[in-house]
Design a protein around this motif. Structure first.
Motif, mmCIF file in Angstrom:
data_model
loop_
_atom_site.group_PDB
_atom_site.id
_atom_site.type_symbol
_atom_site.label_atom_id
_atom_site.label_comp_id
_atom_site.label_asym_id
_atom_site.label_seq_id
_atom_site.Cartn_x
_atom_site.Cartn_y
_atom_site.Cartn_z
ATOM 1 N N ALA A 138 -14.816 23.247 -11.604
ATOM 2 C CA ALA A 138 -15.718 24.400 -11.661
ATOM 3 C C ALA A 138 -16.338 24.600 -10.284
ATOM 4 N N VAL A 139 -16.017 25.720 -9.649
ATOM 5 C CA VAL A 139 -16.406 25.998 -8.266
ATOM 6 C C VAL A 139 -17.623 26.920 -8.233
ATOM 7 N N ALA A 140 -18.591 26.575 -7.410
ATOM 8 C CA ALA A 140 -19.809 27.369 -7.290
ATOM 9 C C ALA A 140 -19.525 28.729 -6.661
ATOM 10 N N PRO A 141 -20.311 29.749 -6.977
ATOM 11 C CA PRO A 141 -20.184 31.036 -6.298
ATOM 12 C C PRO A 141 -20.323 30.861 -4.788
ATOM 13 N N GLY A 142 -19.460 31.514 -4.045
ATOM 14 C CA GLY A 142 -19.491 31.415 -2.588
ATOM 15 C C GLY A 142 -18.652 30.297 -2.024
ATOM 16 N N ALA A 143 -18.333 29.284 -2.835
ATOM 17 C CA ALA A 143 -17.519 28.167 -2.373
ATOM 18 C C ALA A 143 -16.035 28.534 -2.453
ATOM 19 N N PRO A 144 -15.188 27.867 -1.679
ATOM 20 C CA PRO A 144 -13.765 28.223 -1.674
ATOM 21 C C PRO A 144 -13.063 27.861 -2.984
ATOM 22 N N LEU A 145 -12.160 28.728 -3.393
ATOM 23 C CA LEU A 145 -11.200 28.406 -4.442
ATOM 24 C C LEU A 145 -9.976 27.845 -3.718
ATOM 25 N N THR A 146 -9.695 26.569 -3.946
ATOM 26 C CA THR A 146 -8.653 25.887 -3.184
ATOM 27 C C THR A 146 -7.357 25.819 -3.954
ATOM 28 N N SER A 147 -6.322 26.370 -3.354
ATOM 29 C CA SER A 147 -4.985 26.322 -3.935
ATOM 30 C C SER A 147 -4.287 25.057 -3.442
ATOM 31 N N PRO A 148 -3.648 24.278 -4.302
ATOM 32 C CA PRO A 148 -2.979 23.060 -3.848
ATOM 33 C C PRO A 148 -1.813 23.375 -2.919
ATOM 34 N N GLY A 149 -1.476 22.418 -2.073
ATOM 35 C CA GLY A 149 -0.435 22.639 -1.092
ATOM 36 C C GLY A 149 0.924 22.961 -1.677
ATOM 37 N N PHE A 150 1.194 22.490 -2.894
ATOM 38 C CA PHE A 150 2.498 22.740 -3.512
ATOM 39 C C PHE A 150 2.568 24.087 -4.215
ATOM 40 N N GLU A 286 -3.796 35.495 1.124
ATOM 41 C CA GLU A 286 -3.706 34.615 2.281
ATOM 42 C C GLU A 286 -4.995 33.812 2.411
ATOM 43 N N PRO A 287 -4.935 32.623 3.010
ATOM 44 C CA PRO A 287 -6.162 31.850 3.243
ATOM 45 C C PRO A 287 -7.188 32.683 3.997
ATOM 46 N N GLY A 288 -8.429 32.628 3.557
ATOM 47 C CA GLY A 288 -9.489 33.415 4.164
ATOM 48 C C GLY A 288 -9.799 34.690 3.416
ATOM 49 N N PRO A 296 -21.885 45.359 -13.649
ATOM 50 C CA PRO A 296 -23.345 45.531 -13.688
ATOM 51 C C PRO A 296 -24.045 44.702 -14.756
ATOM 52 N N ALA A 297 -23.408 44.517 -15.908
ATOM 53 C CA ALA A 297 -24.046 43.776 -16.997
ATOM 54 C C ALA A 297 -24.309 42.321 -16.638
ATOM 55 N N PHE A 298 -23.615 41.813 -15.611
ATOM 56 C CA PHE A 298 -23.710 40.394 -15.274
ATOM 57 C C PHE A 298 -24.459 40.134 -13.976
ATOM 58 N N GLY A 299 -25.119 41.168 -13.467
ATOM 59 C CA GLY A 299 -25.944 40.964 -12.285
ATOM 60 C C GLY A 299 -25.145 40.862 -11.007
ATOM 61 N N LEU A 300 -25.394 39.807 -10.248
ATOM 62 C CA LEU A 300 -24.783 39.661 -8.933
ATOM 63 C C LEU A 300 -23.279 39.434 -9.026
ATOM 64 N N ALA A 301 -22.571 39.882 -7.994
ATOM 65 C CA ALA A 301 -21.120 39.721 -7.937
ATOM 66 C C ALA A 301 -20.752 38.258 -7.689
ATOM 67 N N LEU A 302 -19.565 37.893 -8.150
ATOM 68 C CA LEU A 302 -18.999 36.559 -7.923
ATOM 69 C C LEU A 302 -18.027 36.661 -6.752
ATOM 70 N N LYS A 303 -18.312 35.904 -5.681
ATOM 71 C CA LYS A 303 -17.475 35.965 -4.483
ATOM 72 C C LYS A 303 -17.005 34.560 -4.114
ATOM 73 N N ASN A 304 -15.723 34.448 -3.786
ATOM 74 C CA ASN A 304 -15.158 33.165 -3.354
ATOM 75 C C ASN A 304 -14.039 33.404 -2.352
ATOM 76 N N PRO A 305 -14.026 32.679 -1.247
ATOM 77 C CA PRO A 305 -12.890 32.756 -0.326
ATOM 78 C C PRO A 305 -11.729 31.896 -0.828
ATOM 79 N N LEU A 306 -10.527 32.261 -0.403
ATOM 80 C CA LEU A 306 -9.330 31.485 -0.738
ATOM 81 C C LEU A 306 -9.081 30.442 0.344
ATOM 82 N N GLN A 307 -8.791 29.243 -0.106
ATOM 83 C CA GLN A 307 -8.469 28.142 0.798
ATOM 84 C C GLN A 307 -7.210 27.459 0.273
ATOM 85 N N VAL A 308 -6.386 26.953 1.164
ATOM 86 C CA VAL A 308 -5.169 26.241 0.758
ATOM 87 C C VAL A 308 -5.246 24.812 1.265
#
Length: 320
Positions: A138-150, A286-288, A296-308
């Motif tokens: 479970a990744v926090a908002p703003g933290a990277p979503l990391t895709s495994p190398g494979f 792509e990474p980055g 709107p019903a859920f308030g603030l947007a959920l944002k995460n960068p992609l990382q590999v």
């Protein structure tokens, strides 16, 4: 009303533009007390607290997944697919379905249309189900979503998720709902539908705000991807039961009907599916790249960068 969890402790209670901080608190502890007292969660929120700027907290990446279990292995990230009107078209095309050939995905979707919203007190058809991992994923908002190398792909899935705490008698107690990015590998899934389970074993992100109360029947949101500050994908998505082939109650029943998922004290996060994917629009992430999911019903947007992550190569097993 919305609740947010501050990293390191503290709960933000927001009603409209007024946001106040309950220092040192966690939503998990408040929910546990609400279950113990058999009272609504809102009754557990103390009065007072200093006013805070929840947007500034989110911008500073100081908000966590709204609810975490203190023992991550007791937090289950799961979900259901083919639950939204229109979701079958994307999946059918992904798996090579032609108009004259009905794929298993389309058959499952049709089953949901015909029996996914049973009358009150009745059991409807069971949906597709998947497991993503324990609470460590479970990744926090703003933290990277990391895709495994494979992995062959790392793509977003804009969804709504429900958070549930299992009571001492085995009853699931719904804490609230959040935005979710059910991050998946759609290229691997496209190779063969039986690779779906593999494609789902990825992290996911939730929040930043927890909606308390019933889920709106009609939800309008947007899913965007930004690359170097430029929008490369922007598409609306719909959710809520008015736009689904299953009722929320039916999806909840078919998850919690399994006794191991009703173990007292466990926390479950259940994602309810989507019909909007950038992969279906031909986007190759792509990474980055930054995923942005909002409604709107859920308030603030959920944002995460992609990382590999680097590829760790062949995993070998040691004999003891």
């Amino acid at each position: 009303m919305h609740l947010s969890q501050v990293i390191g402790g503290g709960v933000v209670v927001r009603a409209g533009r007024d946001a106040r901080l309950i220092p040192g608190a966690t939503i998990f502890a408040l929910a546990s007390e609400a279950v113990a007292q058999a009272r609504p969660l809102l009754h557990m929120l103390p009065e007072g607290g200093e006013r805070v700027d929840v947007m500034a907290l989110a911008a500073g990446n100081k908000l966590d997944v709204p609810v975490r279990h203190p023992e991550p292995a007791r937090m289950y990230l799961c979900g259901t697919g083919l639950t939204h009107l229109g979701s079958a078209a994307t999946r059918n095309a992904m798996h090579g379905g032609a108009p004259e050939h009905e794929t298993d995905s389309m058959k499952m979707f049709r089953m949901g249309i015909e029996g996914g919203k049973p009358a009150a007190g009745a059991v409807g058809v069971q949906p597709e189900w998947f497991y993503k991992g324990p609470g460590t994923e479970a990744v926090a908002p703003g933290a990277p979503l990391t895709s495994p190398g494979f992995a062959l792909d790392g793509g977003e899935e804009p969804e709504i998720a429900g958070f549930y705490l299992i009571g001492p008698d085995g009853t699931p107690n719904r804490i609230g709902f959040t935005l979710a990015n059910e991050f998946s590998d759609h290229v691997t899934e496209k190779i063969n539908y039986l690779f779906l389970a593999h494609s789902k074993l990825r992290p996911a992100s939730f929040g930043p705000e927890l909606l308390i109360g019933d889920l709106p029947h009609h939800i309008e949101g947007r899913s965007r991807i930004l690359r170097d500050g430029e929008v490369i994908f922007d598409k609306p998505f719909l959710s809520g039961e008015d736009n689904m082939s299953h009722s929320i109650a039916n999806l909840e029943h078919h998850h919690f009907k399994y006794a191991p998922f009703r173990r007292p004290g466990d926390l479950h996060v259940h994602m309810f599916g989507t019909a909007t994917l950038s992969f279906g629009a031909g986007i190759k992430t792509e990474p980055g790249d930054v995923f942005e999911i909002s409604a709107p019903a859920f308030g603030l947007a959920l944002k995460n960068p992609l990382q590999v992550a680097p590829d760790t190569g062949l995993v070998t097993v040691r004999t003891l």
